[in-house]
Design an enzyme around this catalytic site. Structure first.
Site, PDB file in Angstrom:
ATOM      1  CB  CYS A 145       2.041  -3.447   5.198  1.00 33.46           C
ATOM      2  SG  CYS A 145       0.243  -3.987   5.612  1.00 33.46           S
ATOM      3  CG  HIS A 203      -0.416   0.090   2.696  1.00 28.89           C
ATOM      4  ND1 HIS A 203       0.344   1.316   3.029  1.00 28.89           N
ATOM      5  CD2 HIS A 203       0.101  -0.787   3.341  1.00 28.89           C
ATOM      6  CE1 HIS A 203       0.707   1.013   4.257  1.00 28.89           C
ATOM      7  NE2 HIS A 203       0.603  -0.225   4.526  1.00 28.89           N
TER       8      HIS A 203
END
Length: 324
Positions: free
Chosen positions: A300, A287
């Protein structure tokens, strides 16, 4: 003398002429015999001369030899070899998938095996379940332990193939064998029957190198570098290494740190967190984030706008390999 009869045989009258004796046949003169013999010799010599003086017979003019009939047996037809089945035997039994646990991002299925070849590139193929879903086996010689749905709200239903046999394929799956506090939460796999799925080619993969700080999209062996710096997990919440796949891609406006860019969720979850943000899952994702360099995340992979845009264009089921 008169015609008187005599009483005995007639006597030879001495004054009558004697009857002539037949003559022996005359002999052929010797000279004539020699002439015949010489004539025969000359005729034979002439024939011999004709034979010797005739033109030689060439190969082309020679009469062909008479064909000799052989006693060769008629050839036997070559039997077609029967292919040897490869891998596990076929299973044609019917199963009620509704009676099996569903594999999805929230599932914890202890019977699912953890991936044992984490850094091996999957095959360029993916599978989608037919009907309402396909049974999943941990061991194709035993009973199914779960099922892969044809559809799920958070996707994860297009799965990469990592091994293919005559009757079976082994695939990567969403969900976990256990949460980190109770066991191994790593990427899980399972076996599907070929007759239960639709197979389709997959022509791309994503390769991440944390040490080199690079992210590549690879198509047909050709790498496109889309990032030369990014953020990854901190020591306490590391980014899981090995292979996984793109589970789903979506924009989540509530997550302001994404600045409206898509989030590309993976099939693998945190190796240290049972859940995150109040959910029963701790899914790792690509992301956007303003802070995106070095070990700074909860696991992440934080990337820039160009990289997240390119990643969001990849189809679901695209394999991702994260190297140390």
């Amino acid at each position: 003398m008169g015609d008187a009869e005599t009483d005995g045989p007639a006597a030879v009258e001495p004054d009558a002429p004697q009857a002539q004796r037949p003559q022996a046949p005359s002999r052929r003169p010797r000279s004539a015999w020699l002439v015949s013999v010489l004539a025969a010799v000359l005729i034979a010599g002439g024939l011999a001369a004709v034979w010797l003086l005739r033109p030689p017979m060439t190969e082309a003019s020679a009469p062909p030899p008479s064909p000799t009939r052989s006693a060769t047996a008629a050839p036997r037809p070559t039997p077609t070899p029967t292919p040897t089945p490869t891998g596990f035997a076929a299973n044609t039994a019917a199963y009620d998938v509704a009676a099996l646990p569903q594999v999805n991002v929230f599932a914890v299925v202890p019977g699912l095996p953890v991936d044992d070849a984490a850094f091996t590139t999957p095959l360029p193929e993916q599978a989608v379940a037919l009907g309402s879903g396909a049974p999943i086996w941990a061991d194709p010689t035993a009973q199914p332990v779960a099922y892969l749905p044809h559809e799920f709200a958070y996707d994860g239903t297009a799965v990469p193939v990592v091994e293919e046999q005559e009757h079976w394929v082994r695939v990567l799956l969403t969900g976990r064998q256990a949460v980190p506090s109770q066991g191994n939460p790593a990427q899980v796999t399972g076996w599907l029957r070929k007759g239960d799925v639709q197979l389709a080619p997959s022509d791309a993969s994503v390769v991440v190198s944390i040490s080199a700080r690079t992210i590549d999209i690879v198509r047909a062996g050709v790498a496109e570098r889309i990032a030369t710096d990014f953020g990854w997990g901190q020591d306490g919440t590391p980014t899981p290494l090995g292979r996984s796949f793109i589970m789903t891609t979506r924009v989540v406006p509530e997550y302001g740190y994404t600045r409206g860019y898509p989030i590309v969720y993976l099939s693998v979850q945190s190796p240290t967190l049972d859940g995150f943000g109040g959910a029963d899952a701790a899914v790792v994702a690509f992301h956007y984030h303003d802070a995106r360099s070095g070990p700074i995340s909860n696991g992440c992979l934080r990337v820039d706008p160009t990289a997240i845009t390119k990643l969001s264009e990849l189809p679901l089921g695209t394999p991702v390999i994260v190297n140390p």
